[in-house]
Design an enzyme around this catalytic site. Structure first.
Site, short mmCIF file in Angstrom:
data_model
loop_
_atom_site.label_atom_id
_atom_site.label_comp_id
_atom_site.label_asym_id
_atom_site.label_seq_id
_atom_site.Cartn_x
_atom_site.Cartn_y
_atom_site.Cartn_z
N LYS A 234 42.85 0.69 19.41
CA LYS A 234 41.92 -0.13 20.18
C LYS A 234 40.48 0.39 20.09
CE LYS A 234 45.38 -2.21 23.12
NZ LYS A 234 46.01 -2.24 24.44
N ARG A 269 53.10 2.30 23.38
CA ARG A 269 53.15 1.09 22.55
C ARG A 269 52.25 1.31 21.35
NH1 ARG A 269 50.42 -3.59 21.69
NH2 ARG A 269 51.61 -5.51 21.50
#
Ligand code: HH2
Length: 417
Positions: A234, A269
């Site tokens: 991210k 994740r």
């Protein structure tokens, strides 16, 4: 290693039957959730597995590489993403989920915010629902409860289209914690068997918000529910590492996730399952080596700072009278820390700060259980100073409402970094 579990009312690969007639999936330490994006536009791998054959192949590869769960999604939630309707989303994910369920090798979660997609996916053989909107929709809670599926509740501020425009919080940790606990309690009361908490890295968060939430993972884990973190590839990692290509951010993702694992995350994740599995295995070997070198199998230092008998008036307990009148609570805190021989406050743990945080936790908040209060204090103590490697917290409730004479009731928790 911390033990974790996911309870369900229907079988999942690797789960054992439980006493309550359901099933339980157990694991130790951090486990991996592998990402399978059946989308044309996901931020780091859009289009790679839009074709169902490739998505199924990718999911099985992630399982072979060590993923405990594969998370199948049909809508990108990257900042600025265009929303996808439930019809199109189902068309993308259902063929993949059906084929994975038939093969029976993967625990499958469906990453969706649409209750109708969740229902269809559960009927097609998915085992878990991962909802980035935090199970706010009653239809989502009933979809999970009716099929006995565990759920991942994630925090997001705003909506993907605009969430990164100007995210703001007063106290990001307190706000996210309150949101997650309220949503989890509501879902559990309505019959969802296990709720996983996810602070939602990058979902309406600036870099400093992500960092504060990472450091607060012990506090979220103190509720006893598994905690998930999804920082993989991210934007924050891109900014910290000055790497504009998300597909080249796996090394930075591994570092953030190792830190999350150290702070108690049960699930990570990730896109790069093989890389994370390798990093976690090496970390475990280093920890075991440190323990063996200390000669005791115990890597903790043996120096301790102890604060005993801190007494306060608080309002903890399950009864309404306790909330109204309150009672005396007494707290002991033992901190394991490497103490220097130098006579210098800057070199050691400032115990006045520990006193203040205990006072705040006991007097400014209300817990139903003294063990929850003890766990919250332990999380804050570890947060207070990175040199504290273990905190033992005892909360005494000498005036617990019991029908006979009792000298004391004590809850003790031990939390390690
Ligand atoms: N992040 C993404 C999607 N789903 N679910 C949870 N519970 N937690 C997360 O952090 C999370 C999530 C975004 O990552 P990705 O799926 O790779 O991208 P995209 O949303 O663009 O498909």
């Amino acid at each position: 290693m911390i033990e974790h579990e996911l309870r369900a009312h229907r079988p999942m690969p690797g789960a054992s039957p439980s006493d309550d007639g359901g099933y339980v999936l157990r694991w130790s330490g951090p486990a991996l959730v592998g990402v399978v994006n059946v989308t044309p536009d996901s931020f780091s791998d859009g289009g790679l597995t839009l074709d169902p054959d490739r998505a199924v192949e990718q999911a099985h590869r992630l399982v072979d590489e060590g993923a405990l769960i594969v998370d199948v999604g049909g809508e990108s939630t990257r900042p600025g993403a265009t929303p996808v309707g439930p019809g199109e989303e189902s068309r993308r994910v259902l063929p993949v989920i059906e084929r994975l369920a038939d093969a029976g090798r993967a625990v499958i979660s469906v990453d969706t915010r649409h209750p109708e997609v969740a229902r269809d996916a559960l009927a097609a053989g998915a085992h878990i629902v991962n909802d980035v909107t935090g199970l706010g929709d009653p239809a989502m809670r009933s979809a999970c409860a009716e099929s006995g599926a565990p759920a991942i509740v994630m925090h997001m501020q705003g909506r993907p289209a605009t969430m990164q425009d100007d995210p703001r919080y007063g106290d990001v940790v307190a706000e996210v914690e309150r949101f997650l606990l309220e949503r989890a309690e509501r879902a559990e009361a309505e019959g969802v068997p296990t709720v996983v908490l996810d602070p939602g890295w990058g979902f309406g968060k600036r870099d400093e918000h992500n960092l504060a939430l990472l450091r607060a993972l012990p506090r979220l884990a103190a509720s006893g529910r598994p905690v998930l973190l999804g920082a993989s590839r991210k934007g924050t990692i891109g900014r910290w590492a000055d790497e504009s290509d998300p597909a080249r951010r796996d090394p930075g993702s591994v570092v953030v996730h190792l830190e999350a694992a150290r702070l108690g995350a049960a699930l990570l994740r990730v896109h790069d399952v093989a890389g994370h599995r390798q990093a976690l295995a090496v970390r475990a070997a280093l920890d075991a080596g440190a323990a063996a070198a200390a000669g005791t199998g115990d890597p903790r230092p043996h120096d301790r700072i102890v604060l005993e008998g801190l007494a306060f008036h608080g309002y903890h307990g399950v009864f309404p009278e306790e909330a109204r009148f309150g009672a005396r609570f007494v707290v002991d805190v033992e901190m394991r820390v490497d103490l220097p021989d130098a006579d210098d406050l800057a070199e050691t743990v400032d115990y006045a700060g520990v006193y203040d945080l205990v006072a705040r936790e006991v007097t400014a908040r209300r817990y139903r259980l003294i063990e929850a209060l003890a766990a919250a204090i332990a999380a804050r103590v570890l947060d207070h100073d990175a040199r504290i490697v273990e905190a033992t917290v005892r909360v005494h409730k000498p005036h617990a409402p019991l029908p006979g004479v009792v000298r004391d009731v004590v809850a003790e928790v031990v939390r390690r970094r």
